[in-house]
Scaffold this active site. Structure first.
Site, PDB file in Angstrom:
ATOM      1  N   ASP A 187       4.295  -4.278   4.513  1.00 21.91           N
ATOM      2  CA  ASP A 187       4.439  -3.044   4.623  1.00 21.91           C
ATOM      3  C   ASP A 187       5.503  -2.570   3.250  1.00 21.91           C
ATOM      4  OD1 ASP A 187       3.311  -2.539   6.945  1.00 21.91           O
ATOM      5  OD2 ASP A 187       5.125  -1.721   8.050  1.00 21.91           O
ATOM      6  N   PHE A 195       0.906  -1.152   0.031  1.00 27.42           N
ATOM      7  CA  PHE A 195       0.071   0.095   0.015  1.00 27.42           C
ATOM      8  C   PHE A 195       0.743   1.234  -0.084  1.00 27.42           C
ATOM      9  CE2 PHE A 195      -4.565  -1.277   0.824  1.00 27.42           C
ATOM     10  CZ  PHE A 195      -4.093  -2.934   0.912  1.00 27.42           C
ATOM     11  N   ALA A 196       0.549   2.283  -0.896  1.00 26.18           N
ATOM     12  CA  ALA A 196       1.374   3.397  -1.003  1.00 26.18           C
ATOM     13  C   ALA A 196       0.397   4.391  -0.964  1.00 26.18           C
ATOM     14  CB  ALA A 196       2.213   3.436  -2.203  1.00 26.18           C
ATOM     15  N   HIS A 203       7.889 -10.574  14.998  1.00 29.26           N
ATOM     16  CA  HIS A 203       8.296  -9.097  15.127  1.00 29.26           C
ATOM     17  C   HIS A 203       9.563  -8.815  15.377  1.00 29.26           C
ATOM     18  CE1 HIS A 203       8.159  -4.838  16.157  1.00 29.26           C
ATOM     19  NE2 HIS A 203       6.971  -4.861  15.852  1.00 29.26           N
ATOM     20  N   GLU A 222      -2.189  -4.566  13.495  1.00 28.90           N
ATOM     21  CA  GLU A 222      -1.147  -5.895  14.184  1.00 28.90           C
ATOM     22  C   GLU A 222      -1.884  -6.571  15.170  1.00 28.90           C
ATOM     23  OE1 GLU A 222       3.310  -5.202  14.264  1.00 28.90           O
ATOM     24  OE2 GLU A 222       2.783  -4.576  16.258  1.00 28.90           O
TER      25      GLU A 222
HETATM   26  C1  2GW Z   1       1.447   5.453   8.510  1.00 30.99           C
HETATM   27  C2  2GW Z   1       1.618   6.061   9.797  1.00 30.99           C
HETATM   28  C3  2GW Z   1       1.513   7.430   9.898  1.00 30.99           C
HETATM   29  C4  2GW Z   1       1.384   8.251   8.690  1.00 30.99           C
HETATM   30  C5  2GW Z   1       1.026   7.663   7.565  1.00 30.99           C
HETATM   31  C6  2GW Z   1       1.233   6.217   7.333  1.00 30.99           C
HETATM   32  C7  2GW Z   1       0.755   5.576   6.167  1.00 30.99           C
HETATM   33  C8  2GW Z   1       0.651   4.138   6.034  1.00 30.99           C
HETATM   34  C9  2GW Z   1       0.616   6.427   4.959  1.00 30.99           C
HETATM   35  O1  2GW Z   1       0.390   7.540   4.907  1.00 30.99           O
HETATM   36  N1  2GW Z   1       0.384   5.653   3.814  1.00 30.99           N
HETATM   37  C10 2GW Z   1       0.487   4.418   3.580  1.00 30.99           C
HETATM   38  O2  2GW Z   1       0.427   3.907   2.539  1.00 30.99           O
HETATM   39  N2  2GW Z   1       0.910   3.511   4.884  1.00 30.99           N
HETATM   40  C11 2GW Z   1       0.759   2.192   4.700  1.00 30.99           C
HETATM   41  O3  2GW Z   1       0.564   1.489   6.044  1.00 30.99           O
HETATM   42  C12 2GW Z   1       2.189   1.633   4.176  1.00 30.99           C
HETATM   43  O4  2GW Z   1       1.999   0.634   3.287  1.00 30.99           O
HETATM   44  C13 2GW Z   1       2.860   1.448   5.374  1.00 30.99           C
HETATM   45  O5  2GW Z   1       3.998   0.670   5.329  1.00 30.99           O
HETATM   46  C14 2GW Z   1       1.803   0.857   6.398  1.00 30.99           C
HETATM   47  C15 2GW Z   1       1.954   0.770   7.915  1.00 30.99           C
HETATM   48  O6  2GW Z   1       2.580   1.924   8.059  1.00 30.99           O
HETATM   49  P1  2GW Z   1       3.962   2.409   8.561  1.00 30.99           P
HETATM   50  O7  2GW Z   1       4.737   1.435   7.764  1.00 30.99           O
HETATM   51  O8  2GW Z   1       4.462   3.823   8.515  1.00 30.99           O
HETATM   52  O9  2GW Z   1       3.932   1.977  10.195  1.00 30.99           O
HETATM   53  P2  2GW Z   1       4.960   0.918  11.052  1.00 30.99           P
HETATM   54  O10 2GW Z   1       6.221   0.657  10.204  1.00 30.99           O
HETATM   55  O11 2GW Z   1       5.165   1.687  12.265  1.00 30.99           O
HETATM   56  O12 2GW Z   1       4.014  -0.193  11.008  1.00 30.99           O
HETATM   57  C16 2GW Z   1       3.693  -1.322  12.047  1.00 30.99           C
HETATM   58  O13 2GW Z   1       2.502  -0.962  12.650  1.00 30.99           O
HETATM   59  C17 2GW Z   1       1.311  -0.680  11.999  1.00 30.99           C
HETATM   60  C18 2GW Z   1       0.333  -0.449  12.841  1.00 30.99           C
HETATM   61  O14 2GW Z   1       0.644   0.791  13.821  1.00 30.99           O
HETATM   62  C19 2GW Z   1       1.039  -1.902  11.074  1.00 30.99           C
HETATM   63  O15 2GW Z   1       0.630  -3.097  11.735  1.00 30.99           O
HETATM   64  C20 2GW Z   1       2.149  -2.294  10.339  1.00 30.99           C
HETATM   65  O16 2GW Z   1       2.072  -3.496   9.493  1.00 30.99           O
HETATM   66  C21 2GW Z   1       3.511  -2.538  11.047  1.00 30.99           C
HETATM   67  O17 2GW Z   1       4.470  -3.007  10.397  1.00 30.99           O
HETATM   68 MN    MN Z   2       6.414   0.152   8.378  1.00 28.69          MN
END
Ligand code: 2GW
Ligand code: MN
Length: 297
Positions: free
Chosen positions: A155, A65-66, A177, A247
């Site tokens: 992600d 997802f982007a 994790h 998650e």
């Molecule tokens: C996410 C957080 C804050 C602001 C924007 C976004 C965001 C995420 C966005 O603007 N656009 C978007 O496409 N995303 C998608 O959501 C993208 O695919 C991203 O990899 C995913 C999860 O957000 P991310 O990668 O910033 O959060 P992490 O790395 O802290 O992810 C962990 O926790 C998440 C839940 O809080 C999910 O469970 C994720 O799968 C975990 O890896």
């Molecule tokens: Mn991420």
């Protein structure tokens, strides 16, 4: 039905014999109590696995997802996947985005294609992350079921830096994790409010699974994402949202629907955690992001 089965028979192959009295890894758990493999370097023979999966002509979908500014991660993600993800197999990248014009044109190897799926964006980032479950569910029944055999859902803020192949595939798999592989149950950040659909009591739980890496057959991914989406919806109706969003619901699903395979932290690492001895390969690592710049629209 039985007379329609196609035989998957291997050719003669030369490789080291598995040693019953010399397990390849003694430093990490390589099998769960329900007899699912935990995939670590050294535990599998990729040549045997490739021969089996090639015979089956397996097709793999990789979903990312982007949404909004996260389109910046697509280029590195896909370029590194071309080097390391399921090389030699049929791969469809499914890029879900609200900004199709920001998705770069990337030359792909034969047998691989990139499909852009236009989807709505949500205002809150938690919702952006959580709604992935609903969208994967809906596209699984409408599209993926006709195009691929397995889905790998990850992600996008990541890069591949070593091989990720068919050793990860199984009916339904989760990933350890990187922050919790050594932790006890009390250390897991499961949802602890009994009112939430994601609730896990202190005396239950096997592992802490990462939200950013799961997969399986289309049918199993449908069941998983449908459960998570419905659980989130129920919580939303009750003005609740689990502590770690999607998650937390994924961890609840895996508590009572045990994964048939688990990927070790080799498959999802963050260099912020250093490089422990048990980690022989870093296959898929987090891309450092400036949280303020990227997260706030
Ligand atoms: C996410 C957080 C804050 C602001 C924007 C976004 C965001 C995420 C966005 O603007 N656009 C978007 O496409 N995303 C998608 O959501 C993208 O695919 C991203 O990899 C995913 C999860 O957000 P991310 O990668 O910033 O959060 P992490 O790395 O802290 O992810 C962990 O926790 C998440 C839940 O809080 C999910 O469970 C994720 O799968 C975990 O890896
Ligand atoms: Mn991420």
């Amino acid at each position: 039905r039985l007379d329609q089965l196609t035989e998957v028979k291997l050719e003669r192959m030369l490789y080291p014999k598995p040693e019953t009295l010399k397990p390849p890894r003694t430093d990490v758990l390589t099998i769960t109590p329900w007899l699912a493999p935990i995939v670590w370097n050294g535990t599998y023979n990729i040549d045997v696995l490739n021969a089996q999966f090639h015979k089956r002509g397996v097709r793999v979908g990789l979903t990312i997802f982007a949404i909004k500014k996260y389109t910046v991660f697509v280029q590195t993600f896909v370029e590194t996947a071309e080097k390391f993800f399921m090389v030699g197999h049929k791969v469809n990248y499914y890029v879900f985005t609200d900004r199709p014009n920001d998705i770069p044109n990337i030359t792909l190897a034969e047998g691989r294609q990139l499909v852009v799926l236009i989807v709505p964006s949500y205002q809150r980032w938690q919702e952006v992350s959580m709604r992935r479950m609903e969208m994967i569910r809906d596209f699984s029944s409408q599209r993926f079921i006709n195009e691929v055999d397995y889905l790998v859902c990850v992600d996008v803020d990541m890069r591949f830096s070593d091989e990720v192949g068919v050793e990860i595939l199984s009916d339904v798999f989760g990933t350890l994790h990187p922050g919790f592989y050594g932790a006890g149950r009390q250390g897991f950040t499961y949802e602890r409010r009994p009112e939430s659909q994601a609730f896990i009591p202190g005396d239950e739980g096997d592992f802490y699974y990462a939200g950013g890496y799961f997969g399986g057959t289309i049918e199993e991914v449908y069941k998983l994402t449908n459960f998570c989406h419905n659980a989130m919806r129920t919580d939303r109706e009750n003005k609740l949202e689990a502590v770690w969003h999607d998650e937390s619901y994924l961890n609840k699903y895996f508590l009572y629907h045990k994964p048939t395979k688990i990927l070790s932290v080799e498959y999802l690492w963050d260099n912020g955690f250093g490089v422990p001895d048990i980690l022989k390969r870093r296959r898929f690592v987090a891309v450092p992001k400036n949280h303020n710049a990227i997260r706030n629209k």
